[in-house]
Every structure is written in structure tokens, then in C-alpha cells.
Scaffold this active site. Sequence first.
Site, short mmCIF file in Angstrom:
data_model
loop_
_atom_site.label_atom_id
_atom_site.label_comp_id
_atom_site.label_asym_id
_atom_site.label_seq_id
_atom_site.Cartn_x
_atom_site.Cartn_y
_atom_site.Cartn_z
CD GLN A 93 -3.23 -4.52 6.59
OE1 GLN A 93 -3.21 -3.51 5.88
NE2 GLN A 93 -3.76 -5.65 6.19
CE LYS A 122 -3.75 -2.44 2.27
NZ LYS A 122 -4.44 -2.81 3.51
CG ASP A 141 -9.68 -0.27 4.76
OD1 ASP A 141 -9.52 -0.49 3.54
OD2 ASP A 141 -8.90 -0.69 5.64
#
Length: 279
Positions: free
Chosen positions: A95, A51, A118
Site C-alpha cells: 500500500q 480490499k 498491482d
Amino acid sequence: MQLLDGKALSDTIKIELKKESMALNEKGITPGLAVILVGDDAASQTYVKMKEKACDATGIYSIIHKMPSTISQTKILEIIQMINQNPNIDGVLVQLPLPKHIDTTKIIEAIDPKKDVDGFHPFNVGRLVSGLDGYVPCTPLGVMRLLKAYNIDPKGLDACVVGASNIVGKPMMNLLLNAFATVDICHIYTKNLKEHTKKADLVIVGVGKINLITEDMVKEGAIVIDIGINKTSEGKIVGDVDFEHVAPKCSYITPVPGGVGPMTIAMLLENTILAAQKR
Ligand code: NAD
């Protein structure tokens, strides 16, 4: 059979995003993404590195908040508050998975929904379920983009989603429903998986089990999307579909790697640029 090439499409999307990022630069804005990485899970570290690299290539400033697995929940919440208030950061992602002593829901709920690139915050989940604009989880969003790029319209299709997690299967189901597919969703307690997959025009699987979907489970001409990421004992990355035997029956199928994975990252970049455009 045609391959749905997520790698090629994601490269095209990234070129477009770089241009949008440069247009923002001209207005004095550098899109910013903050990533929270807790512990030393090898897969999580790899994903975060990917990422970070993708952000660099797209002109997005990224900062990784790396924390030991022993960190307290309070400390993570404090860092999220700090990021929420930082005007130079447009997106924040945590994460997953987090260590057992951390309440993942509490952490996600602490993220400002306007920075929730997200799309995991209940505010954005609710908007997705209601068919309203909001941040959509990157993996299912990437699947929708891939279908669109190949002119596959889910409207009226019988779709079967295998896997019902909050980050993959459930948002996938909602996106397909919003696009007027008839959706069947299966999970670990589904009695006869084959009965569901076999009648579907579109099979989307995100479980994490090698060879879960075999040749006898899909109908001739089906479209098969493989979200799974698994490592074989030889260290090879494979999906959840027995690609070799299923592919010849399909009209379209995604490869693993090179299918949904790169699209997920492209959608994260897109959501971050979108957040920066709304700054
Ligand atoms: P998860 O463990 O949270 O959820 C797995 C889901 O699969 C659950 O709903 C469970 O009920 C279901 N399931 C388990 N065994 C099953 C079985 N035998 N039959 C039917 N359903 C079964 O996992 P997740 O986070 O949703 O991830 C799923 C997979 O997708 C993993 O392989 C993960 O690595 C991969 N993934 C890929 C991307 C990508 O970018 N390609 C992104 C996220 C996750």
C-alpha cells in the site's frame, strides 16, 4: 448524459469472480493476497480495509502485514521475500505511499513479477508499454473495463489524460494507446491545460485536486472519467471534476464515489484470481 456506474459493474464482476474462486477451491486452491501496510496513514488504512472486505466476499484469503512507520527497508524486503516464496500467496501489494526513509522503487522491484497484482513492477510496466500480457495497474484497468461495459471503444478517439503518475496516468496512457486512441497526457507543468482537455473526446483525470476540471474545459458530448479522490472540508468525498456543471455537457461521466473507485478494487480481485489460476 449517462452515468458510468462503476459500483454496479464491480458488483457484477465480483459475483463472477466468486464463481471462479469456488472453481479454484474445487481444485484445492484458495487464492491468496498479501498486503503490506506501513505506518498509520488514515486513507491507506481505509483502502486496505476495503480490499480485505472485498477479498473475504470473493473467497480470496488475505493477510495484512501491518508494520510501524519506523520499520527498516531491510525488514520490509525480508517480508516480501517470504511472501514471494509462500506457495499459498498468489498476489502481493504494497500500500502506497511508504514513509520517506523507504525507497519505494526498491520495494516494488523486490516483488516477484508473477505475484505483482498491482502491476507496478518494471517487468509488468515494460510488458504493458510493449502491448504484451501482464499485470496492469488496477485503476486504469478498471477504467478500460468501465468503458468496455458501456460499449465505448477508444479506437480513433482523441483522449486527454490529466495526471501522469506511474500508478494512474502513465498506465492509463499506455492502455489507451494500445486501444488505438490518440493520447495527449498532461501534468503539473502543462502550460495550458484547457487547450488540451477542450479538444478531447475522452477526458480522464487523476490528479487529486477538487474542481480542477470545470465546465469550460470540456467540449459538448465529451466522455469524462474522474479518477480523483478528495475530501472536502465538510468530509465529503469528491473527484477532480466539477461534476455539477460538467455533467450536463457530457455524453458519459463517472460519479465520485461510485465510479472508478469500486472498479479499482474489482480489478485487484481479478488480478489475484488470475494469479491463482496460473499457480
Ligand atoms: P500523484 O500525486 O502521484 O500524481 C498526480 C499527478 O497529477 C502528477 O502527474 C502531477 O504532475 C499531476 N498534477 C498535479 N497538479 C496538476 C495540475 N494542476 N494540473 C495538471 N496535472 C497536475 O497522484 P496519484 O497517486 O496518481 O493519484 C491521483 C489522484 O487519483 C488522487 O486523487 C488519488 O486519490 C486518486 N486515485 C484514485 C484511485 C481510485 O481507485 N479511484 C486510485 C489511485 C489514485
